[in-house]
Each structure stands twice: as C-alpha cells, then as structure tokens.
Design a protein around this motif. Structure first.
Motif, PDB file in Angstrom:
ATOM      1  N   ASP A  27     153.576 -13.516  53.444  1.00  0.00           N
ATOM      2  CA  ASP A  27     152.333 -14.188  53.809  1.00  0.00           C
ATOM      3  C   ASP A  27     151.526 -14.546  52.565  1.00  0.00           C
ATOM      4  OD1 ASP A  27     152.992 -13.965  56.469  1.00  0.00           O
ATOM      5  OD2 ASP A  27     151.696 -12.229  56.839  1.00  0.00           O
ATOM      6  N   ALA A  28     151.475 -13.636  51.602  1.00  0.00           N
ATOM      7  CA  ALA A  28     150.739 -13.888  50.363  1.00  0.00           C
ATOM      8  C   ALA A  28     151.370 -15.039  49.580  1.00  0.00           C
ATOM      9  CB  ALA A  28     150.689 -12.624  49.510  1.00  0.00           C
ATOM     10  N   GLU A  29     152.702 -15.077  49.537  1.00  0.00           N
ATOM     11  CA  GLU A  29     153.388 -16.161  48.840  1.00  0.00           C
ATOM     12  C   GLU A  29     153.141 -17.501  49.528  1.00  0.00           C
ATOM     13  OE1 GLU A  29     157.535 -15.456  48.048  1.00  0.00           O
ATOM     14  OE2 GLU A  29     157.127 -13.436  47.318  1.00  0.00           O
ATOM     15  N   LEU A  32     149.557 -18.573  48.704  1.00  0.00           N
ATOM     16  CA  LEU A  32     149.455 -19.079  47.334  1.00  0.00           C
ATOM     17  C   LEU A  32     150.045 -20.484  47.232  1.00  0.00           C
ATOM     18  CD1 LEU A  32     148.821 -18.798  44.320  1.00  0.00           C
ATOM     19  CD2 LEU A  32     151.038 -17.664  44.060  1.00  0.00           C
ATOM     20  N   THR A  33     151.190 -20.692  47.849  1.00  0.00           N
ATOM     21  CA  THR A  33     151.813 -22.021  47.828  1.00  0.00           C
ATOM     22  C   THR A  33     150.911 -23.062  48.475  1.00  0.00           C
ATOM     23  OG1 THR A  33     154.035 -21.057  47.849  1.00  0.00           O
ATOM     24  CG2 THR A  33     153.840 -23.348  48.558  1.00  0.00           C
ATOM     25  N   ALA A  34     150.318 -22.717  49.620  1.00  0.00           N
ATOM     26  CA  ALA A  34     149.430 -23.651  50.320  1.00  0.00           C
ATOM     27  C   ALA A  34     148.187 -23.961  49.493  1.00  0.00           C
ATOM     28  CB  ALA A  34     149.035 -23.080  51.681  1.00  0.00           C
ATOM     29  N   VAL A  35     147.608 -22.947  48.863  1.00  0.00           N
ATOM     30  CA  VAL A  35     146.415 -23.149  48.036  1.00  0.00           C
ATOM     31  C   VAL A  35     146.746 -24.030  46.838  1.00  0.00           C
ATOM     32  CG1 VAL A  35     144.803 -21.977  46.474  1.00  0.00           C
ATOM     33  CG2 VAL A  35     145.216 -21.057  48.760  1.00  0.00           C
ATOM     34  N   LEU A  36     147.846 -23.761  46.152  1.00  0.00           N
ATOM     35  CA  LEU A  36     148.230 -24.567  44.992  1.00  0.00           C
ATOM     36  C   LEU A  36     148.500 -26.017  45.391  1.00  0.00           C
ATOM     37  CD1 LEU A  36     150.522 -22.112  43.002  1.00  0.00           C
ATOM     38  CD2 LEU A  36     148.227 -22.872  42.384  1.00  0.00           C
ATOM     39  N   GLN A  37     149.153 -26.218  46.522  1.00  0.00           N
ATOM     40  CA  GLN A  37     149.423 -27.585  46.974  1.00  0.00           C
ATOM     41  C   GLN A  37     148.131 -28.317  47.339  1.00  0.00           C
ATOM     42  OE1 GLN A  37     152.268 -27.072  50.144  1.00  0.00           O
ATOM     43  NE2 GLN A  37     154.014 -27.096  48.756  1.00  0.00           N
ATOM     44  N   ALA A  38     147.217 -27.621  48.023  1.00  0.00           N
ATOM     45  CA  ALA A  38     145.953 -28.254  48.413  1.00  0.00           C
ATOM     46  C   ALA A  38     145.132 -28.634  47.183  1.00  0.00           C
ATOM     47  CB  ALA A  38     145.156 -27.323  49.324  1.00  0.00           C
ATOM     48  N   PHE A  39     145.001 -27.710  46.251  1.00  0.00           N
ATOM     49  CA  PHE A  39     144.247 -28.007  45.032  1.00  0.00           C
ATOM     50  C   PHE A  39     144.936 -29.077  44.198  1.00  0.00           C
ATOM     51  CE2 PHE A  39     142.097 -23.638  45.122  1.00  0.00           C
ATOM     52  CZ  PHE A  39     140.915 -24.165  45.600  1.00  0.00           C
ATOM     53  N   SER A  40     146.261 -29.054  44.188  1.00  0.00           N
ATOM     54  CA  SER A  40     147.023 -30.029  43.422  1.00  0.00           C
ATOM     55  C   SER A  40     146.736 -31.446  43.907  1.00  0.00           C
ATOM     56  CB  SER A  40     148.517 -29.717  43.535  1.00  0.00           C
ATOM     57  OG  SER A  40     149.268 -30.637  42.808  1.00  0.00           O
ATOM     58  N   ARG A  47     161.041 -27.311  36.707  1.00  0.00           N
ATOM     59  CA  ARG A  47     159.599 -27.088  36.603  1.00  0.00           C
ATOM     60  C   ARG A  47     159.123 -26.428  37.892  1.00  0.00           C
ATOM     61  NH1 ARG A  47     157.671 -29.425  32.159  1.00  0.00           N
ATOM     62  NH2 ARG A  47     155.513 -29.452  32.837  1.00  0.00           N
ATOM     63  N   VAL A  48     158.365 -25.330  37.757  1.00  0.00           N
ATOM     64  CA  VAL A  48     157.880 -24.581  38.921  1.00  0.00           C
ATOM     65  C   VAL A  48     156.410 -24.221  38.732  1.00  0.00           C
ATOM     66  CG1 VAL A  48     160.146 -23.620  39.501  1.00  0.00           C
ATOM     67  CG2 VAL A  48     158.640 -22.357  37.979  1.00  0.00           C
ATOM     68  N   LEU A  49     155.707 -24.059  39.855  1.00  0.00           N
ATOM     69  CA  LEU A  49     154.307 -23.645  39.814  1.00  0.00           C
ATOM     70  C   LEU A  49     154.145 -22.126  39.904  1.00  0.00           C
ATOM     71  CD1 LEU A  49     152.528 -26.314  42.042  1.00  0.00           C
ATOM     72  CD2 LEU A  49     152.308 -25.979  39.582  1.00  0.00           C
ATOM     73  N   ARG A  50     155.174 -21.456  40.378  1.00  0.00           N
ATOM     74  CA  ARG A  50     155.095 -20.000  40.457  1.00  0.00           C
ATOM     75  C   ARG A  50     156.478 -19.416  40.242  1.00  0.00           C
ATOM     76  NH1 ARG A  50     156.762 -18.067  45.408  1.00  0.00           N
ATOM     77  NH2 ARG A  50     157.088 -19.678  46.961  1.00  0.00           N
ATOM     78  N   LEU A  51     156.506 -18.185  39.795  1.00  0.00           N
ATOM     79  CA  LEU A  51     157.754 -17.488  39.533  1.00  0.00           C
ATOM     80  C   LEU A  51     157.731 -16.198  40.330  1.00  0.00           C
ATOM     81  CD1 LEU A  51     160.352 -17.463  37.817  1.00  0.00           C
ATOM     82  CD2 LEU A  51     159.056 -16.260  36.059  1.00  0.00           C
TER      83      LEU A  51
END
Length: 101
Positions: free
Chosen positions: A5-7, A10-18, A58-62
């Motif tokens: 759920d946390a991952e 985080l993915t949703a937040v990064l995509q929205a801000f992106s 290229r990745v936004l998170r590891l």
C-alpha cells in the motif's frame, strides 16, 4: 500488504506531482529531483568468449528487499542490484547462466 500500500501510494503521489510540477523551461521537476539511472551489466559465466551486455534504465524509485541478511543500506543495495539469471547464449547456442550487476 501494508508495504505494498505504501509503495502504491508513493507511486501515485510521484505520478500526480510529475504531471503538475513543470519548470519554466518545460522540464519535469519530479524527474529532475528523484529520477535515477541504473546501468546493468550482464555477462555469461559459462563462456568467457561472450561479450558482456549493458542496459540503462531510468526509475523514480528503487525497491530494496528488507530481510535479516541485510543489516545495512549497502547490503540491501548489493543484494538488490546483483543476481543471476538464465537466458539463451548466442555463443553457446543454448540456455546458460549469467551474472548481472
């Protein structure tokens, strides 16, 4: 389940801000701040004649595994970024074992 759920969050937040945060030059602020480039080297351990291959991603998170054998960040990175795989070897003309790092 909670880690997943946390991952996902985080993915949703990064995509929205992106999508929303663009600089005046048109570049993507989230990618500029958080994106990393991973280079992977793969080589056949059964044939020294085969040249290693290189791939860039290229990745936004590891995502790092957390277990008892990884007591430091360095250990987790080493375990996450290295491994073995089987794939077809053009040199041997059969499935062979490869190292990847």
């Amino acid at each position: 389940p909670q880690q997943q759920d946390a991952e996902e969050f985080l993915t949703a937040v990064l995509q929205a801000f992106s999508q929303k945060l663009k600089t005046s030059s048109g570049s993507n602020l989230i990618k500029d701040l958080f994106e990393i480039e991973l280079e992977t080297q793969t080589w056949c351990i059964e044939s020294l004649d085969e040249e290693p291959t290189y791939d860039t991603q290229r990745v936004l998170r590891l995502s790092l595994p957390i277990d008892k054998s990884c007591t430091t960040l360095h250990d987790s990175l080493a375990n996450c970024l290295t491994g073995q795989l089987e794939k077809h070897s053009p040199t041997l003309n059969r499935t062979a074992l490869y190292n990847q790092s």
